[in-house]
Design an enzyme around this catalytic site. Structure first.
Site, PDB file in Angstrom:
ATOM      1  N   ASP A  11       0.886  -1.147   0.000  1.00 37.59           N
ATOM      2  CA  ASP A  11       0.000   0.000   0.000  1.00 37.59           C
ATOM      3  C   ASP A  11       0.939   1.215   0.000  1.00 37.59           C
ATOM      4  OD1 ASP A  11      -2.390   1.603   0.480  1.00 37.59           O
ATOM      5  OD2 ASP A  11      -1.588   1.862   2.501  1.00 37.59           O
ATOM      6  N   ASP A  13       0.003   5.109   0.817  1.00 37.71           N
ATOM      7  CA  ASP A  13      -0.209   6.127   1.862  1.00 37.71           C
ATOM      8  C   ASP A  13      -0.163   5.492   3.253  1.00 37.71           C
ATOM      9  OD1 ASP A  13      -0.835   8.411   0.095  1.00 37.71           O
ATOM     10  OD2 ASP A  13      -2.544   7.193  -0.486  1.00 37.71           O
ATOM     11  N   GLY A  48      -7.281   4.433   4.122  1.00 34.46           N
ATOM     12  CA  GLY A  48      -7.568   3.382   3.143  1.00 34.46           C
ATOM     13  C   GLY A  48      -8.866   3.589   2.368  1.00 34.46           C
ATOM     14  N   ARG A  51     -11.608   8.655  -1.847  1.00 33.60           N
ATOM     15  CA  ARG A  51     -11.857  10.081  -1.579  1.00 33.60           C
ATOM     16  C   ARG A  51     -13.333  10.331  -1.238  1.00 33.60           C
ATOM     17  NH1 ARG A  51      -9.948  13.440  -6.420  1.00 33.60           N
ATOM     18  NH2 ARG A  51      -8.194  12.050  -6.101  1.00 33.60           N
ATOM     19  N   SER A 118      -5.615   5.482  -3.808  1.00 37.65           N
ATOM     20  CA  SER A 118      -5.457   6.885  -4.203  1.00 37.65           C
ATOM     21  C   SER A 118      -5.407   7.055  -5.721  1.00 37.65           C
ATOM     22  CB  SER A 118      -4.171   7.442  -3.594  1.00 37.65           C
ATOM     23  OG  SER A 118      -3.920   8.729  -4.112  1.00 37.65           O
ATOM     24  N   ARG A 119      -6.059   8.128  -6.182  1.00 40.04           N
ATOM     25  CA  ARG A 119      -5.952   8.450  -7.602  1.00 40.04           C
ATOM     26  C   ARG A 119      -4.746   9.355  -7.844  1.00 40.04           C
ATOM     27  NH1 ARG A 119     -11.681   8.597  -6.974  1.00 40.04           N
ATOM     28  NH2 ARG A 119     -11.933  10.826  -7.340  1.00 40.04           N
ATOM     29  N   ASN A 120      -4.010   9.663  -6.770  1.00 37.80           N
ATOM     30  CA  ASN A 120      -2.804  10.492  -6.896  1.00 37.80           C
ATOM     31  C   ASN A 120      -1.525   9.671  -6.699  1.00 37.80           C
ATOM     32  OD1 ASN A 120      -4.229  13.080  -7.072  1.00 37.80           O
ATOM     33  ND2 ASN A 120      -4.835  12.632  -4.965  1.00 37.80           N
TER      34      ASN A 120
HETATM   35  C1  G6P Z   1      -5.452   6.213   0.424  1.00 40.33           C
HETATM   36  C2  G6P Z   1      -5.505   6.939   1.762  1.00 40.33           C
HETATM   37  C3  G6P Z   1      -6.862   7.542   2.007  1.00 40.33           C
HETATM   38  C4  G6P Z   1      -7.317   8.368   0.812  1.00 40.33           C
HETATM   39  C5  G6P Z   1      -7.362   7.479  -0.421  1.00 40.33           C
HETATM   40  C6  G6P Z   1      -7.822   8.233  -1.674  1.00 40.33           C
HETATM   41  O1  G6P Z   1      -6.041   4.971   0.569  1.00 40.33           O
HETATM   42  O2  G6P Z   1      -5.189   6.047   2.815  1.00 40.33           O
HETATM   43  O3  G6P Z   1      -6.790   8.339   3.161  1.00 40.33           O
HETATM   44  O4  G6P Z   1      -8.587   8.925   1.049  1.00 40.33           O
HETATM   45  O5  G6P Z   1      -6.068   6.932  -0.636  1.00 40.33           O
HETATM   46  O6  G6P Z   1      -6.817   9.122  -2.038  1.00 40.33           O
HETATM   47  P1  G6P Z   1      -6.914  10.235  -3.161  1.00 40.33           P
HETATM   48  O7  G6P Z   1      -5.479  10.674  -3.292  1.00 40.33           O
HETATM   49  O8  G6P Z   1      -7.430   9.583  -4.409  1.00 40.33           O
HETATM   50  O9  G6P Z   1      -7.817  11.281  -2.657  1.00 40.33           O
HETATM   51 MG    MG Z   2      -2.592   3.205   3.606  1.00 38.33          MG
END
Ligand code: G6P
Ligand code: MG
Length: 220
Positions: A11, A13, A48, A51, A118-120
């Site tokens: 994973d 983040d 996890g 968004r 995450s999309r980032n």
């Molecule tokens: C990860 C983080 C979350 C976050 C999610 C979406 O899983 O643990 O806290 O909300 O990614 O991230 P994004 O960058 O797409 O908003």
């Molecule tokens: Mg995580």
């Protein structure tokens, strides 16, 4: 018959870097502006989650006060703030021990992936400079179902060309541990046992996890 090589799926983040803290800062700023109760403990429940799921949990009972359009706008602004913070990341923001662990696993012939809601994720990996150490990235842009659904991990195994039973996942979120278990993979949970205790092995942080321990989880 020789068995398939090991696969290690990280994973992103909260595992390879502490972007969980950056997400927290963004939500806290929004909470202060909207007058919503929020703190680090409330942020733990968002680990996890996608968004949109995070926003729904963040707004709680006050979600009803916002139209769909306004909610989209809140999510957009939170993300804009997050991307500003991500732009400031450097390789020094990698979790302690992460670069050494990734290199050692590669040296031992493991295939490596990042699987993130995450999309980032691509932007974060780029800033951290670990792209060349990874074989595969599966992120929130290419899965429809978020953790605890196993889809993101199964997709990573598929792209690594490995069966799930040859993969071990490293996760910091309860929903991520559950997703990895549902995928039929071995799991290391990073953090307090109250959060990740369902994993096969629990460590307080990545720096305390060795390549030996990780790969041993795939034996037998
Ligand atoms: C990860 C983080 C979350 C976050 C999610 C979406 O899983 O643990 O806290 O909300 O990614 O991230 P994004 O960058 O797409 O908003
Ligand atoms: Mg995580």
């Amino acid at each position: 018959m020789q068995s398939a090589p090991p696969g290690v799926i990280f994973d992103l983040d909260g595992v390879l870097t502490d972007t969980a803290e950056l997400h927290y800062q963004c939500w806290q700023a929004l909470a202060d502006e909207l007058g919503l109760p929020f703190d680090r403990q409330a942020n733990e429940a968002l680990r996890g989650l996608s968004r949109e799921e995070s926003l729904a949990k963040f707004l709680g009972p006050r979600a009803a006060e916002f139209s769909e359009q306004q909610k989209l706008e809140l999510a957009r602004r939170k993300n804009e703030d997050y991307l500003r913070r991500v732009a400031g990341l450097t390789p020094a923001d990698l979790a302690p021990g992460a670069a050494e662990l990734l290199s050692e696993l590669r040296r031992r012939g493991a295939r490596l992936a990042v699987a993130s809601a995450s999309r980032n994720a691509a932007a974060v990996i780029d800033r951290l400079g670990i792209g060349p150490l990874l074989d595969v990235l599966v992120d929130g842009n290419e899965v429809e179902r978020s953790k605890p659904d196993p889809q993101v991990f199964l997709r990573a195994a598929e792209r690594l060309a490995l069966p799930p039973r040859r993969c071990v996942v490293v996760e910091d979120a309860a929903s991520g541990v559950d997703a990895a278990l549902a995928a039929g993979m071995r799991v290391v949970g990073l953090g307090p046992p109250e959060r990740v205790g369902r994993a096969h092995c629990v460590k307080p942080r990545l720096a305390e996890l060795s390549a030996d321990e990780l790969l041993a989880l795939l034996d037998g």
